[in-house]
Write an enzyme that holds these catalytic residues in place. Structure first.
Site, mmCIF file in Angstrom:
data_model
loop_
_atom_site.group_PDB
_atom_site.id
_atom_site.type_symbol
_atom_site.label_atom_id
_atom_site.label_comp_id
_atom_site.label_asym_id
_atom_site.label_seq_id
_atom_site.Cartn_x
_atom_site.Cartn_y
_atom_site.Cartn_z
ATOM 1 N N GLU A 28 1.555 2.734 -7.355
ATOM 2 C CA GLU A 28 0.632 2.281 -6.317
ATOM 3 C C GLU A 28 0.070 0.912 -6.677
ATOM 4 O O GLU A 28 -0.224 0.641 -7.843
ATOM 5 C CB GLU A 28 -0.557 3.244 -6.190
ATOM 6 N N MET A 79 0.845 -1.175 0.000
ATOM 7 C CA MET A 79 0.000 0.000 0.000
ATOM 8 C C MET A 79 0.896 1.246 0.000
ATOM 9 O O MET A 79 1.954 1.242 0.618
ATOM 10 C CB MET A 79 -0.898 0.014 1.230
ATOM 11 N N CYS A 80 0.461 2.271 -0.684
ATOM 12 C CA CYS A 80 1.308 3.463 -0.819
ATOM 13 C C CYS A 80 0.444 4.698 -1.022
ATOM 14 O O CYS A 80 -0.772 4.602 -1.214
ATOM 15 C CB CYS A 80 2.250 3.354 -2.024
ATOM 16 N N ASP A 81 1.104 5.844 -1.028
ATOM 17 C CA ASP A 81 0.468 7.108 -1.400
ATOM 18 C C ASP A 81 1.469 7.920 -2.196
ATOM 19 O O ASP A 81 2.645 8.018 -1.822
ATOM 20 C CB ASP A 81 0.040 7.890 -0.154
#
Length: 410
Positions: free
Chosen positions: A83, A1-3
């Site tokens: 992402e 998970m990322c932003d």
């Protein structure tokens, strides 16, 4: 998970990303020079594809086990962050030439001299080879599709995918962010998997990063966005959930039962031209080279100035003090015992140093050496303070298992 987020300021483009991965997945910085390969084929993480006559110089933030990268930049000022996105009705490729999203990111940087060219490279490879292969070393059955923000000094493009299908959107507003769900109208309606998106809490995180992207006007503001823990005091302490740890906010800390993910590296790219006399306009990148942006110091790197900051060999997923990433985990994991009080002991020192560096960037080698000394001092202070354990029992047990798997020192 990322932003990942981008801010189009009056002075130029700012880019930022937290790379959220398995908590024991060491991630390191690597420089690769421009080349004219003699080989006609290229081995990526899981597959082999045709090589090109020339590649651009890049600096990448790479998980230890993969050929590709979570984020990076090239010599022409292109920067990309990817992402994981969860989609429906596309399936995963079983082709021997299917590529990871992280491979596509590196290929875009090595082969594209502008954001538009890099997007074209990724789309072409996506249509020819598709996406496939295990996306986690710890969990080899975990797979996903990918979305990207691709930026250069002239602007930014969002690229979202579902299998071999794709859609793009040129960033026209003040700011734009992406997380672990599709966002482009029409494309998202057709392909997004809302159930897995809810588990990942991508809407919650994107709501915060989108607001940050729309108001950020300097490098410090982008770092504040990456260090956001949610709540009314976003810089102070993680908010924990038994389901997904501290994944509700951009600065993620592991320990969820369903999803265990940690911000294992962070990056801010300053693509604005430097107008000061005697300065050149090469983009300056600010990286942690360690996990947890809240417990890390941002250090400057330049694509054209490689630095000898870690051993040449890649680390693995167990503790090794030869690598900066693993040395920092002693500080990060000790701080989690009482996250808010621990951060309060050194955050002001961290911010003071960064303010000085943002105004007058040191060399990469000098910054990493200074950061090592500061983080060692913070670790010694926390050991001396012996803060009481404040985490609930389920969270302590989860981290004991993570630490045991990594063979972390006591």
């Amino acid at each position: 998970m990322c932003d990942t987020l981008v801010s189009l300021t009056d002075d130029g483009v700012l880019f930022a990303k937290n790379s959220d991965r398995d908590p024991n997945e060491a991630q390191v910085l690597r420089w690769y020079a421009a080349t004219e390969p003699a080989e006609t084929t290229l081995r990526c993480t899981w597959s082999e594809i045709d090589q090109v006559p020339r590649t651009h110089a890049v600096v990448l933030s790479q998980p230890w086990w993969m050929w590709g990268a979570e984020m990076g930049a090239n010599e022409h000022g292109v920067v990309i962050g990817n992402e994981a996105v969860f989609t429906r009705s596309t399936g995963r490729e079983r082709s021997e030439t299917a590529l990871l999203g992280m491979d596509l990111l590196r290929l875009g940087l090595e082969r594209g001299a502008t954001a538009q060219e890099a997007v074209g490279v990724i789309v072409d490879l996506l249509e020819r080879h598709g996406q496939g292969g295990a996306c986690s070393h710890e969990h080899p059955r975990f797979t996903y599709d990918n979305s990207f923000i691709v930026a250069d000094p002239d602007g930014a493009i969002v690229l979202e995918t579902a299998g071999r299908r794709w859609a793009t959107e040129t960033v026209t507003g003040r700011g734009r962010s992406i997380s672990n769900g599709l966002t482009i109208p029409g494309f998202a309606d057709k392909y997004a998997d809302p159930v897995r998106g809810r588990v990942a809490q991508c809407a919650s995180r994107r709501g915060r990063t989108q607001a940050s992207a729309e108001r950020a006007d300097d490098v410090a503001a982008m770092w504040a966005a990456l260090r956001d823990h949610g709540g009314e005091a976003p810089q102070l302490s993680a908010q924990w959930s038994p389901v997904n740890g501290a994944l509700a906010a951009p600065c993620a800390h592991a320990a969820g039962i369903v999803t265990t993910t940690q911000s294992t590296a962070s990056w801010v790219a300053d693509l604005r031209p430097d107008q000061r006399p005697g300065r050149h306009s090469e983009p300056l990148h600010w990286v942690t080279g360690t996990s947890a942006p809240c417990t890390s110091i941002a250090k400057p790197v330049r694509v054209t100035q490689p630095a000898d900051i870690d051993p040449a060999e890649m680390p693995i997923n167990t503790y090794d003090p030869a690598y900066r990433w693993w040395r920092h985990e002693r500080l990060h994991r000790l701080a989690l015992r009482d996250h808010g009080r621990a951060l309060a002991r050194f955050a002001e020192d961290r911010d003071r140093v960064e303010t000085e560096w943002f105004a007058e960037p040191p060399t990469t080698a000098a910054a990493f050496a200074a950061a090592d000394r500061l983080e060692e001092a913070w670790l010694e202070d926390l050991l001396g303070a012996d803060l009481a354990e404040t985490r609930p029992g389920w969270l302590r047990r989860r981290w004991r298992a993570i630490d045991g798997s990594a063979k972390m020192p006591a």
